[in-house]
Design an enzyme around this catalytic site. Structure first.
Site, PDB file in Angstrom:
ATOM      1  N   CYS A  53      -8.588   2.150   3.016  1.00 50.03           N
ATOM      2  CA  CYS A  53      -7.447   2.376   2.136  1.00 50.03           C
ATOM      3  C   CYS A  53      -7.439   3.824   1.633  1.00 50.03           C
ATOM      4  O   CYS A  53      -7.107   4.726   2.390  1.00 50.03           O
ATOM      5  CB  CYS A  53      -7.431   1.343   1.013  1.00 50.03           C
ATOM      6  SG  CYS A  53      -5.833   1.210   0.168  1.00 50.03           S
ATOM      7  N   ILE A  63      -3.726  -3.621  -0.125  1.00 48.95           N
ATOM      8  CA  ILE A  63      -3.415  -3.470  -1.547  1.00 48.95           C
ATOM      9  C   ILE A  63      -2.902  -2.053  -1.767  1.00 48.95           C
ATOM     10  O   ILE A  63      -3.652  -1.093  -1.613  1.00 48.95           O
ATOM     11  CB  ILE A  63      -4.657  -3.730  -2.426  1.00 48.95           C
ATOM     12  CG1 ILE A  63      -5.197  -5.133  -2.178  1.00 48.95           C
ATOM     13  CG2 ILE A  63      -4.314  -3.504  -3.906  1.00 48.95           C
ATOM     14  CD1 ILE A  63      -6.509  -5.419  -2.870  1.00 48.95           C
ATOM     15  N   ARG A  64      -1.608  -1.933  -2.064  1.00 48.10           N
ATOM     16  CA  ARG A  64      -0.975  -0.611  -2.211  1.00 48.10           C
ATOM     17  C   ARG A  64      -1.412   0.284  -1.065  1.00 48.10           C
ATOM     18  O   ARG A  64      -1.774   1.447  -1.251  1.00 48.10           O
ATOM     19  CB  ARG A  64      -1.320   0.021  -3.552  1.00 48.10           C
ATOM     20  CG  ARG A  64      -0.748  -0.718  -4.728  1.00 48.10           C
ATOM     21  CD  ARG A  64      -1.051  -0.036  -6.044  1.00 48.10           C
ATOM     22  NE  ARG A  64      -0.562   1.329  -6.057  1.00 48.10           N
ATOM     23  CZ  ARG A  64      -1.182   2.334  -6.656  1.00 48.10           C
ATOM     24  NH1 ARG A  64      -2.308   2.143  -7.304  1.00 48.10           N
ATOM     25  NH2 ARG A  64      -0.674   3.541  -6.630  1.00 48.10           N
ATOM     26  N   HIS A 115      -8.583  -3.650   3.553  1.00 47.96           N
ATOM     27  CA  HIS A 115      -9.877  -3.796   2.878  1.00 47.96           C
ATOM     28  C   HIS A 115     -10.697  -4.912   3.530  1.00 47.96           C
ATOM     29  O   HIS A 115     -10.636  -6.060   3.085  1.00 47.96           O
ATOM     30  CB  HIS A 115      -9.654  -4.160   1.405  1.00 47.96           C
ATOM     31  CG  HIS A 115      -9.052  -3.084   0.584  1.00 47.96           C
ATOM     32  ND1 HIS A 115      -9.804  -2.150  -0.084  1.00 47.96           N
ATOM     33  CD2 HIS A 115      -7.752  -2.790   0.316  1.00 47.96           C
ATOM     34  CE1 HIS A 115      -9.011  -1.330  -0.741  1.00 47.96           C
ATOM     35  NE2 HIS A 115      -7.757  -1.691  -0.503  1.00 47.96           N
ATOM     36  N   GLU A 122     -13.747  -5.390   3.140  1.00 51.69           N
ATOM     37  CA  GLU A 122     -14.757  -5.786   2.156  1.00 51.69           C
ATOM     38  C   GLU A 122     -14.250  -6.858   1.196  1.00 51.69           C
ATOM     39  O   GLU A 122     -15.038  -7.443   0.455  1.00 51.69           O
ATOM     40  CB  GLU A 122     -15.259  -4.556   1.385  1.00 51.69           C
ATOM     41  CG  GLU A 122     -14.341  -4.022   0.316  1.00 51.69           C
ATOM     42  CD  GLU A 122     -13.168  -3.179   0.815  1.00 51.69           C
ATOM     43  OE1 GLU A 122     -12.436  -2.642  -0.041  1.00 51.69           O
ATOM     44  OE2 GLU A 122     -12.967  -3.062   2.039  1.00 51.69           O
TER      45      GLU A 122
END
Length: 189
Positions: free
Chosen positions: A79, A133-134, A169, A171
């Site tokens: 990201c 996420i964004r 992501h 993770e």
């Protein structure tokens, strides 16, 4: 094998947990002295790319990362980490490391409400869960960059030599395959 995780902000703890579950020794990088020895690899997590770029300079970490990368250290960015690895970050306030011959599009999927999860194909791995996420994506990748994953014709995973980057992501899922891929990159140098 020792992998450092940039711990200035973002999801660094989740990366550490994944690496530890794979039996990899990890350490947090919060200041220049944490990079006194060259690690086998470095993970740059998600977070706020402009803040992380500023902190890399304020803490004098940027040049050490570039020196170690020039000497063969593998780097994995997720990201905001992807944005920081690119030559062109898409934002003059965010100075990239220039390790990926790519152009990033920041916040490409919109604000927090534009965040989503999906299953996507990742080259050499297969179908994996992906959390955005964004998230950014790569709007342009030069020919020396291998595209590993696309979602809706947008580049979300790339590799250039010993540099790996994902817009998503890994993770934040239970799937360890992308971290295993990074570990294999380090082992097979």
């Amino acid at each position: 094998m020792r992998i450092g995780v940039l711990a200035l902000q973002g999801a660094f703890e989740e990366h550490i947990k994944m690496l530890n579950s794979l039996g990899v020794e990890t350490f947090e990088i919060r200041q220049l002295k944490d990079l006194s020895e060259i690690p086998d690899g470095l993970i740059i997590p998600g977070g706020e790319s402009t803040v992380m770029s500023k902190l890399l300079d304020e803490l004098n970490i940027r040049e050490k990362i570039l020196e170690y990368a020039d000497n063969g250290m593998a780097v994995f960015g997720t990201c905001a980490g992807l944005i920081l690895l690119c030559k062109n970050t898409g934002d003059p306030r965010c100075k990239g490391l220039g390790l990926l011959d790519c152009t990033a599009k920041r916040n490409a999927y919109g604000r927090q409400l534009g965040s989503f999860e999906t299953i996507g194909k990742f080259d050499s791995i297969g179908e994996i869960p992906m959390v955005f996420i964004r998230a950014p994506y790569i709007s342009e990748a030069n020919k020396n960059v291998t595209v590993l994953s696309t979602i809706d014709d947008k580049i979300v995973g790339v590799r250039q030599n010993r540099i790996l980057a994902t817009a998503f992501h890994p993770e934040l899922t239970a799937d360890l395959s992308v971290h295993k891929y990074f570990i294999d990159m380090i082992k097979n140098r």
